[in-house]
Enzyme design. Structure first.
Site, PDB file in Angstrom:
ATOM      1  CB  CYS A   1      -1.841   4.499   4.592  1.00  0.00           C
ATOM      2  SG  CYS A   1      -3.339   4.057   3.697  1.00  0.00           S
ATOM      3  CB  SER A   2      -0.851   0.418   6.679  1.00  0.00           C
ATOM      4  OG  SER A   2      -1.922   1.043   7.374  1.00  0.00           O
ATOM      5  CB  CYS A   3      -4.935  -0.456   2.204  1.00  0.00           C
ATOM      6  SG  CYS A   3      -5.497   1.252   2.389  1.00  0.00           S
TER       7      CYS A   3
ATOM      8  CB  CYS B   1      -0.931   0.042   1.203  1.00  0.00           C
ATOM      9  SG  CYS B   1      -1.910   1.563   1.224  1.00  0.00           S
TER      10      CYS B   1
HETATM   11 FE    FE Z   1      -3.403   2.092   2.812  1.00  0.00          FE
END
Ligand code: FE
Length: 194
Positions: free
Chosen positions: A106-108, A103
């Site tokens: 961010c951190s999906c 991602c």
């Molecule tokens: Fe994300």
């Protein structure tokens, strides 16, 4: 027909918060405890779900076809789904193609099948470098791919979450679905390990 079993939105998150609140209330909380809970989601609960999905796909070609056609619905057949997995796309590794997920923003991450993302997945280095130099980053995970294997990098988003379906072992004879699931790790399903 097997039903789809959506969970309450944010159920994992809510559960963690509830446990944390309870521990605070009883004066028992330490950061070690919180780390242990998070660790459980990272290493035990989550990836075990994805591993079940992978093992089923390895032994059942019709399930694999449904999984590749509509990941969300197919993991729902195993009772998995909900927050952060509403639109799940499954990417099948082949001899010629290797998929890896990042991602960049961010951190999906696909919570229902993998739990919470590991720290490195959220790091700026991973997010920026996996797109620029995937083979170099993969090599740092111990994954060296020959030049004739195409690497496809998939950028997760708020809408779409990805799960890599790793190559099945050459010889699956004598191993039941649970044993096969035991071979599958989180890193296989993110695609940093082949
Ligand atoms: Fe994300």
């Amino acid at each position: 027909m097997t039903g789809h079993h959506p969970r309450t939105k944010g159920s994992s998150e809510q559960r963690v918060e509830a446990i944390e609140a309870l521990l605070i209330e009883r004066g028992l909380i330490t950061s070690d405890v919180v780390d242990a809970i998070v660790g459980t989601y990272e290493h035990d609960v989550g990836p075990m779900n994805g591993a079940r999905v992978v093992a089923r796909a390895w032994v059942d070609p019709e399930y694999r076809a449904r999984l590749l056609d509509d990941g969300t619905s197919a993991v729902g057949e195993l009772g998995l789904g909900g927050a952060e997995g509403e639109h799940l796309v499954v990417l099948e590794n082949t001899e010629d193609v290797h998929h890896v997920v990042v991602c960049t923003l961010c951190s999906c991450y696909p919570w229902p099948v993998l739990g919470l993302p590991p720290q490195w997945y959220k790091s700026f280095a991973y997010r920026s470098r996996m797109v620029r130099e995937p083979r170099a980053v993969l090599a740092e995970f111990g994954t060296t791919l020959s030049d004739d294997v195409e690497v496809r990098v998939w950028d997760s988003s708020a809408e779409v979450r990805y799960l890599v379906l790793p190559l099945a072992p050459d010889d699956m004879s004598g191993q039941d679905e649970d044993e096969l699931a035991g071979l599958v790790t989180r890193d296989h399903m993110i695609g940093v390990v082949r």
